[in-house]
Design a protein around this motif. Structure first.
Motif, PDB file in Angstrom:
ATOM      1  N   TYR A   4       0.818  -1.212   0.000  1.00 37.11           N
ATOM      2  CA  TYR A   4       0.000   0.000   0.000  1.00 37.11           C
ATOM      3  C   TYR A   4       0.852   1.262   0.000  1.00 37.11           C
ATOM      4  CZ  TYR A   4      -3.931  -3.058   0.834  1.00 37.11           C
ATOM      5  OH  TYR A   4      -4.867  -4.027   0.687  1.00 37.11           O
ATOM      6  N   GLN A   5       0.251   2.334  -0.468  1.00 39.47           N
ATOM      7  CA  GLN A   5       0.877   3.657  -0.376  1.00 39.47           C
ATOM      8  C   GLN A   5       1.070   4.006   1.094  1.00 39.47           C
ATOM      9  OE1 GLN A   5      -1.826   6.205  -2.476  1.00 39.47           O
ATOM     10  NE2 GLN A   5      -1.565   5.119  -4.411  1.00 39.47           N
ATOM     11  N   HIS A  13      -3.285  13.272  -0.425  1.00 38.53           N
ATOM     12  CA  HIS A  13      -4.062  13.247  -1.663  1.00 38.53           C
ATOM     13  C   HIS A  13      -5.571  13.385  -1.417  1.00 38.53           C
ATOM     14  CE1 HIS A  13      -0.277  11.915  -3.390  1.00 38.53           C
ATOM     15  NE2 HIS A  13      -0.769  12.252  -4.560  1.00 38.53           N
ATOM     16  N   GLN A  14      -5.938  13.830  -0.230  1.00 39.40           N
ATOM     17  CA  GLN A  14      -7.358  14.045   0.049  1.00 39.40           C
ATOM     18  C   GLN A  14      -7.763  15.442  -0.402  1.00 39.40           C
ATOM     19  OE1 GLN A  14      -8.962  11.472   1.132  1.00 39.40           O
ATOM     20  NE2 GLN A  14      -7.085  10.317   1.463  1.00 39.40           N
ATOM     21  N   ILE A  15      -8.749  15.514  -1.256  1.00 38.30           N
ATOM     22  CA  ILE A  15      -9.274  16.793  -1.729  1.00 38.30           C
ATOM     23  C   ILE A  15     -10.648  16.987  -1.097  1.00 38.30           C
ATOM     24  CG2 ILE A  15      -9.822  18.153  -3.774  1.00 38.30           C
ATOM     25  CD1 ILE A  15      -8.228  16.206  -5.449  1.00 38.30           C
ATOM     26  N   HIS A  40     -12.138  16.932 -12.323  1.00 38.28           N
ATOM     27  CA  HIS A  40     -10.757  16.877 -12.822  1.00 38.28           C
ATOM     28  C   HIS A  40     -10.116  18.262 -12.837  1.00 38.28           C
ATOM     29  CE1 HIS A  40     -10.237  12.671 -13.645  1.00 38.28           C
ATOM     30  NE2 HIS A  40     -11.415  12.604 -14.220  1.00 38.28           N
ATOM     31  N   ARG A  43      -9.157  18.871  -9.321  1.00 36.80           N
ATOM     32  CA  ARG A  43      -7.967  18.088  -8.967  1.00 36.80           C
ATOM     33  C   ARG A  43      -6.704  18.722  -9.539  1.00 36.80           C
ATOM     34  NH1 ARG A  43      -5.056  14.480 -11.803  1.00 36.80           N
ATOM     35  NH2 ARG A  43      -6.593  14.330 -13.472  1.00 36.80           N
ATOM     36  N   CYS A  60      -7.872  11.191 -18.038  1.00 35.43           N
ATOM     37  CA  CYS A  60      -8.537  10.373 -17.010  1.00 35.43           C
ATOM     38  C   CYS A  60     -10.042  10.327 -17.221  1.00 35.43           C
ATOM     39  CB  CYS A  60      -8.221  10.918 -15.628  1.00 35.43           C
ATOM     40  SG  CYS A  60      -6.478  10.855 -15.239  1.00 35.43           S
TER      41      CYS A  60
ATOM     42  N   PRO B  18     -10.317  11.085  -2.263  1.00 37.68           N
ATOM     43  CA  PRO B  18      -8.937  10.747  -2.652  1.00 37.68           C
ATOM     44  C   PRO B  18      -8.705  11.053  -4.134  1.00 37.68           C
ATOM     45  CG  PRO B  18     -10.185   8.758  -2.022  1.00 37.68           C
ATOM     46  CD  PRO B  18     -11.128   9.919  -1.959  1.00 37.68           C
ATOM     47  N   ALA B  19      -7.680  11.851  -4.407  1.00 36.50           N
ATOM     48  CA  ALA B  19      -7.330  12.186  -5.793  1.00 36.50           C
ATOM     49  C   ALA B  19      -7.132  10.922  -6.616  1.00 36.50           C
ATOM     50  CB  ALA B  19      -6.063  13.042  -5.820  1.00 36.50           C
ATOM     51  N   GLN B  20      -6.697   9.853  -5.953  1.00 36.33           N
ATOM     52  CA  GLN B  20      -6.470   8.586  -6.668  1.00 36.33           C
ATOM     53  C   GLN B  20      -7.756   8.050  -7.305  1.00 36.33           C
ATOM     54  OE1 GLN B  20      -5.555   9.239  -3.513  1.00 36.33           O
ATOM     55  NE2 GLN B  20      -3.650   8.228  -2.931  1.00 36.33           N
ATOM     56  N   LEU B  22     -10.023   9.848  -8.740  1.00 36.01           N
ATOM     57  CA  LEU B  22     -10.202  10.571  -9.997  1.00 36.01           C
ATOM     58  C   LEU B  22      -9.201  10.134 -11.056  1.00 36.01           C
ATOM     59  CD1 LEU B  22     -10.937  14.138  -8.597  1.00 36.01           C
ATOM     60  CD2 LEU B  22     -12.567  12.432  -9.390  1.00 36.01           C
ATOM     61  N   THR B  23      -7.975   9.851 -10.635  1.00 33.85           N
ATOM     62  CA  THR B  23      -6.958   9.475 -11.630  1.00 33.85           C
ATOM     63  C   THR B  23      -7.047   7.995 -12.008  1.00 33.85           C
ATOM     64  OG1 THR B  23      -5.391   9.184  -9.815  1.00 33.85           O
ATOM     65  CG2 THR B  23      -5.287  11.257 -10.997  1.00 33.85           C
ATOM     66  N   LEU B 105      -7.244   1.450  -4.815  1.00 31.88           N
ATOM     67  CA  LEU B 105      -6.751   2.815  -5.076  1.00 31.88           C
ATOM     68  C   LEU B 105      -5.444   3.087  -4.342  1.00 31.88           C
ATOM     69  CD1 LEU B 105      -9.894   5.102  -4.835  1.00 31.88           C
ATOM     70  CD2 LEU B 105      -8.677   4.392  -6.896  1.00 31.88           C
ATOM     71  N   PHE B 106      -5.323   2.534  -3.140  1.00 39.52           N
ATOM     72  CA  PHE B 106      -4.169   2.868  -2.306  1.00 39.52           C
ATOM     73  C   PHE B 106      -3.033   1.850  -2.436  1.00 39.52           C
ATOM     74  CE2 PHE B 106      -7.479   5.075   0.556  1.00 39.52           C
ATOM     75  CZ  PHE B 106      -7.434   6.204  -0.238  1.00 39.52           C
TER      76      PHE B 106
ATOM     77  N   MET C  11     -10.753   7.037   6.154  1.00 37.65           N
ATOM     78  CA  MET C  11     -11.403   8.061   5.332  1.00 37.65           C
ATOM     79  C   MET C  11     -12.538   8.746   6.092  1.00 37.65           C
ATOM     80  SD  MET C  11      -9.781   7.945   2.516  1.00 37.65           S
ATOM     81  CE  MET C  11     -10.843   8.929   1.456  1.00 37.65           C
TER      82      MET C  11
END
Lengths: 121, 121, 121, 121
Positions: A4-5, A13-15, A40, A43, A60, B18-20, B22-23, B105-106, C11
């Motif tokens: 995992y990240q 990376h939370q928007i 997008h 983002r 994307c 999470p931006a992830q 969207l991407t 995603l993560f 989250m």
């Protein structure tokens, strides 16, 4: 086991997404494709790219940059998106502004038609 | 002049996106309609409704509850969404879980095909 | 190996913190203890407890509920925190409001002294 | 009437704060001053300054850069903060990492003492 990240990456990376965007995009005359274009753009703003090209946006998206351009024009026509100009070291730069969208989302009772919106302002 | 929501209301309606998502939704085999269904499930979770009906979800979608049901099944088949059961005061309750989506995603390099995903786990 | 919380849990526990609170609490006449009291009130709001007692607040503070009460009075005096009343099913309920704090944080150039603040409003 | 920041500015300054940090900093052996130091490091990370000096951190703190340095050492000793090195175009750069803090916050039952923490890992 998947790797995992780091939590640091996840946190960074939370928007912040206003729930009002999800409950009101339909009332504001948008569909899911336009919602995705808006998300997008938002983002890219977070990634310090204030004026992504239709090609960058379409990377994307499930549809072409041509359709993306069409939706961008439609969002601008509906006054949910504007293009702003500002000078940066003597160079004229353009960027997208989501301010008109936020203003309509955060108005007490979201306004439906454009005509009444114009009247109120 | 429009009357805006209080800052308190605005702050209390921010959902961390999470931006992830969207991407990566495209790589995970989703399109914009499925993305919207996921976002609405996530929003209902925040409002403490862990198992919204297709009708509730379709309230803020541009398409019918029938199409929403179809997309829910598709998301479950793609293993991006699961339905979980838990007991609450002796009553069996169901809720949606986005955990499989977050896990993908993560993951460091988002996995594309389902088969390789299964292999890694 | 430690067992981590699910991503879903992680989250669902993100609270949006305005960077302006961190850069401006000093200018607004607060110190780190008062900042912590504000953050705990804000967290309780997210957990749907709009009027936590000094005892509840002190549970996660390094100081006593007595000192917490003193700081609450100080924050109210500085007009950064107010207590609001509203009727809920004929019962008068009280809750904290952080609106005066958000208003000062989100003012273009954060106002420093109370007198000028009063003048502007 | 005060002039407020644009919604765009407000939205772009939201930092996701894990509620677990507020409920657990005491159990992790931190007090409110150390919490504030952590929050400021986290904020600087968001502003792309991954290694703020004690002087930069102290700008928005109620205490001196000397005390800030002392607290930074204390946080490193408690293994809540680490300094990491990485190469950027052949130059060795340092940055703070909050990963050890996130790992402890997001562990299922937050571990209290350092010895048991070491045992678990």
């Amino acid at each position: 086991m998947p790797k995992y990240q780091s939590f640091q990456t996840i946190m960074n990376h939370q928007i912040p997404l206003p729930a009002q965007l999800l409950t009101s995009y339909l009332k504001l005359g948008m569909d899911e494709k336009e919602l995705a274009v808006i998300l997008h753009i938002y983002r890219y703003q977070w990634e310090d790219n204030a004026f992504p090209t239709p090609e960058e946006l379409a990377e994307c998206l499930s549809f072409s940059s041509q359709e993306c351009s069409k939706l961008l024009r439609s969002l601008i026509q509906k006054q949910l998106l504007t293009i702003e100009e500002h000078k940066e070291e003597d160079v004229l730069k353009e960027c997208y502004s989501l301010e008109p969208l936020w203003e309509r989302l955060f108005t007490y009772a979201p306004v439906k038609s454009q005509s009444s919106q114009e009247f109120e302002e």
